[in-house]
Design a protein around this motif. Structure first.
Motif, PDB file in Angstrom:
ATOM      1  N   ALA A 181      53.113   8.502   5.844  1.00 14.23           N
ATOM      2  CA  ALA A 181      52.175   7.305   5.468  1.00 14.23           C
ATOM      3  C   ALA A 181      51.147   8.035   7.405  1.00 14.23           C
ATOM      4  O   ALA A 181      50.792   8.391   7.034  1.00 14.23           O
ATOM      5  CB  ALA A 181      52.241   6.090   5.696  1.00 14.23           C
ATOM      6  N   MET A 182      52.505   8.317   8.399  1.00 17.46           N
ATOM      7  CA  MET A 182      51.021   8.360   9.686  1.00 17.46           C
ATOM      8  C   MET A 182      50.636   9.097   9.365  1.00 17.46           C
ATOM      9  O   MET A 182      49.679  10.072  10.028  1.00 17.46           O
ATOM     10  CB  MET A 182      52.483   8.159  10.431  1.00 17.46           C
ATOM     11  N   ALA A 183      51.498  11.090   9.308  1.00 17.47           N
ATOM     12  CA  ALA A 183      50.243  12.353   9.168  1.00 17.47           C
ATOM     13  C   ALA A 183      49.237  11.949   8.128  1.00 17.47           C
ATOM     14  O   ALA A 183      48.522  12.642   8.167  1.00 17.47           O
ATOM     15  CB  ALA A 183      51.552  13.141   8.217  1.00 17.47           C
ATOM     16  N   ALA A 184      49.381  11.338   6.727  1.00 18.33           N
ATOM     17  CA  ALA A 184      48.476  10.510   6.361  1.00 18.33           C
ATOM     18  C   ALA A 184      47.233  10.406   6.782  1.00 18.33           C
ATOM     19  O   ALA A 184      46.220  10.793   6.535  1.00 18.33           O
ATOM     20  CB  ALA A 184      48.670  10.321   4.714  1.00 18.33           C
ATOM     21  N   ALA A 185      47.654   9.796   7.149  1.00 21.91           N
ATOM     22  CA  ALA A 185      46.440   8.960   8.159  1.00 21.91           C
ATOM     23  C   ALA A 185      45.885   9.399   9.220  1.00 21.91           C
ATOM     24  O   ALA A 185      44.424   9.778   9.233  1.00 21.91           O
ATOM     25  CB  ALA A 185      47.477   7.370   8.652  1.00 21.91           C
ATOM     26  N   GLY A 186      46.162  10.093   9.949  1.00 30.03           N
ATOM     27  CA  GLY A 186      45.772  11.037  11.221  1.00 30.03           C
ATOM     28  C   GLY A 186      45.245  11.909  10.117  1.00 30.03           C
ATOM     29  O   GLY A 186      44.181  12.109  10.805  1.00 30.03           O
ATOM     30  N   ASP A 187      45.447  12.238   9.353  1.00 25.86           N
ATOM     31  CA  ASP A 187      44.477  14.225   8.623  1.00 25.86           C
ATOM     32  C   ASP A 187      43.776  13.215   8.562  1.00 25.86           C
ATOM     33  O   ASP A 187      42.625  13.617   8.349  1.00 25.86           O
ATOM     34  CB  ASP A 187      45.325  14.346   7.613  1.00 25.86           C
ATOM     35  N   LEU A 188      42.817  12.434   7.748  1.00 26.51           N
ATOM     36  CA  LEU A 188      42.116  11.535   6.795  1.00 26.51           C
ATOM     37  C   LEU A 188      41.424  11.000   7.972  1.00 26.51           C
ATOM     38  O   LEU A 188      39.874  11.634   7.817  1.00 26.51           O
ATOM     39  CB  LEU A 188      42.548  10.102   6.024  1.00 26.51           C
ATOM     40  N   TYR A 189      42.082  10.546   9.389  1.00 27.04           N
ATOM     41  CA  TYR A 189      40.741  10.163  10.359  1.00 27.04           C
ATOM     42  C   TYR A 189      40.327  11.381  11.020  1.00 27.04           C
ATOM     43  O   TYR A 189      39.235  11.386  11.414  1.00 27.04           O
ATOM     44  CB  TYR A 189      41.783   9.604  11.549  1.00 27.04           C
ATOM     45  N   GLU A 190      41.398  12.796  11.515  1.00 28.72           N
ATOM     46  CA  GLU A 190      40.588  14.128  11.017  1.00 28.72           C
ATOM     47  C   GLU A 190      39.320  13.950  10.724  1.00 28.72           C
ATOM     48  O   GLU A 190      38.297  15.128  10.765  1.00 28.72           O
ATOM     49  CB  GLU A 190      41.415  14.721  11.651  1.00 28.72           C
ATOM     50  N   ILE A 191      39.614  14.198   9.159  1.00 34.72           N
ATOM     51  CA  ILE A 191      38.866  14.956   8.548  1.00 34.72           C
ATOM     52  C   ILE A 191      37.791  14.049   8.214  1.00 34.72           C
ATOM     53  O   ILE A 191      36.052  14.116   8.595  1.00 34.72           O
ATOM     54  CB  ILE A 191      38.940  14.402   7.363  1.00 34.72           C
ATOM     55  N   GLN A 192      37.632  12.473   8.099  1.00 34.70           N
ATOM     56  CA  GLN A 192      36.288  11.336   8.082  1.00 34.70           C
ATOM     57  C   GLN A 192      36.062  11.759  10.098  1.00 34.70           C
ATOM     58  O   GLN A 192      34.162  12.301   9.909  1.00 34.70           O
ATOM     59  CB  GLN A 192      36.829   9.990   8.366  1.00 34.70           C
ATOM     60  N   SER A 193      36.514  11.871  10.828  1.00 33.88           N
ATOM     61  CA  SER A 193      35.198  11.976  12.328  1.00 33.88           C
ATOM     62  C   SER A 193      34.708  12.467  12.110  1.00 33.88           C
ATOM     63  O   SER A 193      33.837  12.987  13.162  1.00 33.88           O
ATOM     64  CB  SER A 193      37.067  11.488  13.428  1.00 33.88           C
ATOM     65  N   SER A 194      35.739  13.561  11.973  1.00 33.69           N
ATOM     66  CA  SER A 194      35.018  15.160  11.963  1.00 33.69           C
ATOM     67  C   SER A 194      33.672  15.677  11.572  1.00 33.69           C
ATOM     68  O   SER A 194      33.074  16.338  11.496  1.00 33.69           O
ATOM     69  CB  SER A 194      35.688  16.620  11.973  1.00 33.69           C
ATOM     70  N   GLN A 195      33.728  14.858  10.040  1.00 31.00           N
ATOM     71  CA  GLN A 195      32.290  14.948   9.004  1.00 31.00           C
ATOM     72  C   GLN A 195      31.303  14.843   9.228  1.00 31.00           C
ATOM     73  O   GLN A 195      29.765  14.965   9.798  1.00 31.00           O
ATOM     74  CB  GLN A 195      32.607  14.287   7.912  1.00 31.00           C
ATOM     75  N   ILE A 196      31.990  13.175  10.523  1.00 28.85           N
ATOM     76  CA  ILE A 196      31.141  13.311  11.471  1.00 28.85           C
ATOM     77  C   ILE A 196      29.945  13.907  12.255  1.00 28.85           C
ATOM     78  O   ILE A 196      29.178  13.849  12.574  1.00 28.85           O
ATOM     79  CB  ILE A 196      30.977  11.439  12.053  1.00 28.85           C
ATOM     80  N   ALA A 197      30.758  14.170  13.332  1.00 26.87           N
ATOM     81  CA  ALA A 197      30.682  14.948  14.408  1.00 26.87           C
ATOM     82  C   ALA A 197      29.552  15.855  13.407  1.00 26.87           C
ATOM     83  O   ALA A 197      29.134  16.512  14.855  1.00 26.87           O
ATOM     84  CB  ALA A 197      31.826  15.427  15.144  1.00 26.87           C
ATOM     85  N   ARG A 198      30.019  17.049  13.061  1.00 22.94           N
ATOM     86  CA  ARG A 198      28.974  17.944  12.237  1.00 22.94           C
ATOM     87  C   ARG A 198      28.045  18.051  12.506  1.00 22.94           C
ATOM     88  O   ARG A 198      27.052  19.009  12.320  1.00 22.94           O
ATOM     89  CB  ARG A 198      29.880  18.450  10.710  1.00 22.94           C
ATOM     90  N   THR A 199      27.683  16.839  11.843  1.00 19.86           N
ATOM     91  CA  THR A 199      25.821  16.084  11.382  1.00 19.86           C
ATOM     92  C   THR A 199      26.062  15.816  13.019  1.00 19.86           C
ATOM     93  O   THR A 199      24.551  15.578  13.342  1.00 19.86           O
ATOM     94  CB  THR A 199      25.622  15.783  10.398  1.00 19.86           C
ATOM     95  N   ARG A 200      26.513  14.928  14.083  1.00 20.56           N
ATOM     96  CA  ARG A 200      25.496  14.440  14.712  1.00 20.56           C
ATOM     97  C   ARG A 200      26.457  14.199  16.650  1.00 20.56           C
ATOM     98  O   ARG A 200      26.169  13.964  17.312  1.00 20.56           O
ATOM     99  CB  ARG A 200      26.196  12.394  15.461  1.00 20.56           C
TER     100      ARG A 200
END
Length: 182
Positions: free
Chosen positions: A46-65
């Motif tokens: 559960a924690m590893a999944a949450a961490g990965d999901l956060y990394e992906i979503q935050s980095s998708q934002i950062a790729r454009t901003r």
């Protein structure tokens, strides 16, 4: 034993951190409310999944901003690496006898995403993103390292053991970026 060896070899050859997911419609394990580095498979996944999901979503934002090309490149690397790590943990979870899983952000991670979305454009955004990445990777490194040494599921211990050096590489890189201003 052969599937476990294949999982380990695949993870090592891909050179990726391994993370996972939470079973569909499952309650968040109680260990997530107070144990930062759990040793039970359900809480670890559960924690590893949450961490990965956060990394992906935050980095998708950062790729454009992100203002800095180096920060955008780092974000792209995280999207690629953590997408693969999610896939790998699903394999590990399956070898550990867990049902199909889906990632779920923890409330703190959702707050961090909200903060990132609200960050000012330019260097201000880069600073918020990099600071969050340092924190997220420190947490992930502790999670994977602890589970690799003390976890209750051999397949997931191998997943965690393969993840720790990759998370360390990410942490080293984000610290470099943060110290150079992006």
């Amino acid at each position: 034993m052969r599937p476990l060896i294949l999982l380990t070899a695949t993870a090592a050859s891909l050179g990726v951190a391994l993370a996972g997911c939470v079973p569909k419609d499952a309650p968040v394990p109680a260990a997530l409310t107070g144990e930062a580095t759990p040793t039970t498979r359900d809480a670890y996944v559960a924690m590893a999944a949450a961490g990965d999901l956060y990394e992906i979503q935050s980095s998708q934002i950062a790729r454009t901003r992100a203002a800095s090309r180096a920060v955008r490149d780092f974000a792209q690397m995280l999207v690629v690496d953590h997408t693969e790590t999610s896939r790998q943990l699903m394999i590990g979870a399956r070898f550990a006898g867990m049902p199909p899983v889906t990632p779920v952000l923890l409330p703190m991670q959702q707050q961090m995403l909200d903060q990132l979305r609200a960050a000012p454009a330019g260097a201000g955004f880069d600073r918020v993103y990099l600071d969050q990445q340092v924190q997220a990777h420190q947490t992930a490194l502790a999670l994977h390292s602890n589970y690799a040494g003390h976890g209750d599921s051999p397949p997931l211990r191998q997943v965690a053991g393969a993840a720790a050096p990759i998370v360390q590489q990410h942490l080293d890189r984000v610290r470099q970026l943060a110290s150079s201003g992006g």
